[in-house]
Design an enzyme around this catalytic site. Structure first.
Site, PDB file in Angstrom:
ATOM      1  N   MET A  28      49.947  22.181  46.148  1.00  0.00           N
ATOM      2  CA  MET A  28      50.954  21.260  45.619  1.00  0.00           C
ATOM      3  C   MET A  28      52.338  21.603  46.179  1.00  0.00           C
ATOM      4  O   MET A  28      53.363  21.141  45.663  1.00  0.00           O
ATOM      5  CB  MET A  28      50.971  21.296  44.090  1.00  0.00           C
ATOM      6  CG  MET A  28      49.617  20.861  43.505  1.00  0.00           C
ATOM      7  SD  MET A  28      49.714  20.198  41.849  1.00  0.00           S
ATOM      8  CE  MET A  28      50.307  21.621  40.953  1.00  0.00           C
ATOM      9  N   GLU A  33      53.860  33.387  49.070  1.00  0.00           N
ATOM     10  CA  GLU A  33      52.918  34.263  49.783  1.00  0.00           C
ATOM     11  C   GLU A  33      51.468  34.085  49.320  1.00  0.00           C
ATOM     12  O   GLU A  33      50.541  34.370  50.066  1.00  0.00           O
ATOM     13  CB  GLU A  33      53.335  35.736  49.635  1.00  0.00           C
ATOM     14  CG  GLU A  33      54.483  36.135  50.539  1.00  0.00           C
ATOM     15  CD  GLU A  33      54.102  36.114  52.026  1.00  0.00           C
ATOM     16  OE1 GLU A  33      53.004  36.578  52.374  1.00  0.00           O
ATOM     17  OE2 GLU A  33      54.912  35.617  52.829  1.00  0.00           O
ATOM     18  N   HIS A  35      49.995  31.148  48.592  1.00  0.00           N
ATOM     19  CA  HIS A  35      49.501  30.048  49.434  1.00  0.00           C
ATOM     20  C   HIS A  35      49.289  30.538  50.866  1.00  0.00           C
ATOM     21  O   HIS A  35      48.281  30.211  51.501  1.00  0.00           O
ATOM     22  CB  HIS A  35      50.527  28.910  49.482  1.00  0.00           C
ATOM     23  CG  HIS A  35      50.822  28.265  48.161  1.00  0.00           C
ATOM     24  ND1 HIS A  35      52.042  28.364  47.548  1.00  0.00           N
ATOM     25  CD2 HIS A  35      50.059  27.473  47.349  1.00  0.00           C
ATOM     26  CE1 HIS A  35      52.035  27.678  46.420  1.00  0.00           C
ATOM     27  NE2 HIS A  35      50.842  27.134  46.264  1.00  0.00           N
ATOM     28  N   LYS A 148      43.773  33.036  41.598  1.00  0.00           N
ATOM     29  CA  LYS A 148      44.842  32.828  40.613  1.00  0.00           C
ATOM     30  C   LYS A 148      44.431  31.737  39.626  1.00  0.00           C
ATOM     31  O   LYS A 148      44.620  31.867  38.429  1.00  0.00           O
ATOM     32  CB  LYS A 148      46.127  32.446  41.350  1.00  0.00           C
ATOM     33  CG  LYS A 148      47.201  31.790  40.514  1.00  0.00           C
ATOM     34  CD  LYS A 148      47.978  32.818  39.747  1.00  0.00           C
ATOM     35  CE  LYS A 148      48.847  32.214  38.675  1.00  0.00           C
ATOM     36  NZ  LYS A 148      49.253  30.834  38.849  1.00  0.00           N
ATOM     37  N   MET A 183      52.037  35.473  41.790  1.00  0.00           N
ATOM     38  CA  MET A 183      52.924  34.461  42.377  1.00  0.00           C
ATOM     39  C   MET A 183      52.494  33.075  41.934  1.00  0.00           C
ATOM     40  O   MET A 183      51.307  32.778  41.838  1.00  0.00           O
ATOM     41  CB  MET A 183      52.891  34.555  43.892  1.00  0.00           C
ATOM     42  CG  MET A 183      53.589  35.785  44.394  1.00  0.00           C
ATOM     43  SD  MET A 183      53.875  35.665  46.155  1.00  0.00           S
ATOM     44  CE  MET A 183      54.680  37.236  46.414  1.00  0.00           C
ATOM     45  N   SER A 185      54.264  28.788  41.916  1.00  0.00           N
ATOM     46  CA  SER A 185      55.416  27.908  42.138  1.00  0.00           C
ATOM     47  C   SER A 185      56.208  27.756  40.849  1.00  0.00           C
ATOM     48  O   SER A 185      57.420  27.538  40.867  1.00  0.00           O
ATOM     49  CB  SER A 185      54.951  26.531  42.617  1.00  0.00           C
ATOM     50  OG  SER A 185      54.115  26.676  43.741  1.00  0.00           O
TER      51      SER A 185
HETATM   52  P1  AMP Z   1      48.940  25.183  43.842  1.00  0.00           P
HETATM   53  O1  AMP Z   1      49.939  24.795  44.875  1.00  0.00           O
HETATM   54  O2  AMP Z   1      49.515  25.912  42.676  1.00  0.00           O
HETATM   55  O3  AMP Z   1      48.042  24.046  43.456  1.00  0.00           O
HETATM   56  O4  AMP Z   1      48.000  26.244  44.542  1.00  0.00           O
HETATM   57  C1  AMP Z   1      47.321  25.929  45.736  1.00  0.00           C
HETATM   58  C2  AMP Z   1      46.300  27.001  46.021  1.00  0.00           C
HETATM   59  O5  AMP Z   1      46.938  28.257  46.165  1.00  0.00           O
HETATM   60  C3  AMP Z   1      45.280  27.150  44.885  1.00  0.00           C
HETATM   61  O6  AMP Z   1      43.990  27.395  45.449  1.00  0.00           O
HETATM   62  C4  AMP Z   1      45.799  28.349  44.154  1.00  0.00           C
HETATM   63  O7  AMP Z   1      44.801  29.061  43.459  1.00  0.00           O
HETATM   64  C5  AMP Z   1      46.347  29.178  45.287  1.00  0.00           C
HETATM   65  N1  AMP Z   1      47.321  30.140  44.777  1.00  0.00           N
HETATM   66  C6  AMP Z   1      48.420  29.863  44.034  1.00  0.00           C
HETATM   67  N2  AMP Z   1      49.052  31.012  43.680  1.00  0.00           N
HETATM   68  C7  AMP Z   1      48.328  32.024  44.214  1.00  0.00           C
HETATM   69  C8  AMP Z   1      48.448  33.447  44.208  1.00  0.00           C
HETATM   70  N3  AMP Z   1      49.445  34.067  43.577  1.00  0.00           N
HETATM   71  N4  AMP Z   1      47.516  34.169  44.864  1.00  0.00           N
HETATM   72  C9  AMP Z   1      46.491  33.561  45.495  1.00  0.00           C
HETATM   73  N5  AMP Z   1      46.326  32.231  45.549  1.00  0.00           N
HETATM   74  C10 AMP Z   1      47.220  31.471  44.910  1.00  0.00           C
END
Ligand code: AMP
Length: 283
Positions: A28, A33, A35, A148, A183, A185
């Site tokens: 999103m 880090e 991502h 996460k 971590m 967003s």
């Molecule tokens: P999001 O943008 O929050 O939808 O996350 C996109 C992808 O990044 C998802 O697969 C999340 O699980 C992964 N992600 C987000 N934060 C972390 C993190 N701290 N460590 C590892 N993967 C993450």
């Protein structure tokens, strides 16, 4: 690196890749880090890498933070360019959900009913709908998800298996700030005092880990211990503390086999989640 903003554009890009392996990282945006660790893994394992940036409205509840979710496409593109990403798919809401849109896919049962599913009705339906749509457009060889969002990872694995999608789902470890906060967003929402209290999550995981290493196997006792732990953080409101089977996500009374401790709290207006896996040796 190509920026693609339309459904027809991503179709054309995918066709041009032919039989090359494609690694896909759905996000999103507002990248960190965590991502980028997924992107690097995808880069190492595939001939082509595509990252999607789409704040998916269907996975947000009516009173959640869709409108205020942090966005910075320009910065995201700079970060991804440095990681040698081949294409970024950043469609508008109108591209993904044109007027008249009416089709949803959902994983039913305990995988989506418990944990975040209980507190965010419709959330996983939105996630599986958008992930399936993205999978059909990108047709990746492998797709990368962070632990996460552990429940999301398991739900996506289930959907992929159930729909016979020829995609390898790769789960990647949680990336943390130096002080241990996972971590996210959403961490930008935290003010200074809340940021300090947010460490209650990783400290809870450490506390549980210590007790489990000493032999504690009773989930109720561990949950009570963690409730008491969180009570020491006045700004933190616990949503759930659950010990679940790492695959089915069904709650456990006694820890055995592959276990996941999953936590969700609210700090001010920010909802934070964290989790950790434990392998319990046979008794
Ligand atoms: P999001 O943008 O929050 O939808 O996350 C996109 C992808 O990044 C998802 O697969 C999340 O699980 C992964 N992600 C987000 N934060 C972390 C993190 N701290 N460590 C590892 N993967 C993450």
């Amino acid at each position: 690196m190509q920026l693609i903003e339309t459904v027809s554009g991503i179709r054309r890009w995918r066709e041009a890749q032919g039989s090359r392996s494609v690694g896909f990282v759905p996000t999103m945006g507002y990248l960190h880090e965590g991502h980028l660790s997924l992107v690097r893994r995808a880069r190492a394992e595939n001939e082509r890498v595509v990252v999607s940036i789409f704040v998916n409205p269907t996975q947000f509840g009516p009173h959640e933070d869709y409108a205020t979710y942090p966005r910075d496409l320009k910065r995201d593109l700079q970060l991804l360019d440095r990681e040698d990403v081949d294409a970024v798919f950043a469609p508008s809401v109108e591209q993904m959900y044109p007027p008249g849109y009416a089709t949803y896919v959902s994983v039913e049962g305990p995988l989506t009913e418990g944990l975040c599913g209980a507190f965010r009705p419709g959330h996983f339906r939105g996630v599986t709908t958008v992930v399936l749509k993205l999978f059909l457009l990108v047709q990746p060889t492998r797709a990368y998800f962070g632990e996460k969002d552990y429940q999301q990872l398991q739900v996506v694995r289930r959907m992929t298996q159930d729909l016979h999608l020829p995609i390898e789902i790769v789960g990647c470890p949680i990336v943390r700030e130096p002080d241990g906060l996972a971590m996210s967003s959403r961490n930008v929402y935290l003010n200074e005092a809340e940021r300090e209290q947010s460490l209650s999550l990783v400290r809870a995981l450490d506390l549980a880990e210590g007790r489990i290493q000493k032999g504690e196997r009773d989930a109720a006792r561990l949950r009570e211990l963690l409730q008491e732990h969180f009570a020491r953080y006045p700004a933190v409101r616990v949503e759930y503390i659950e010990f679940v089977d790492a695959e089915t996500l069904e709650p456990l009374d006694r820890l055995r086999g592959s276990v996941r401790l999953a936590l969700a709290v609210r700090i001010g207006r920010t909802r934070l989640i964290d989790n950790r896996g434990f392998q319990i040796p046979e008794e």
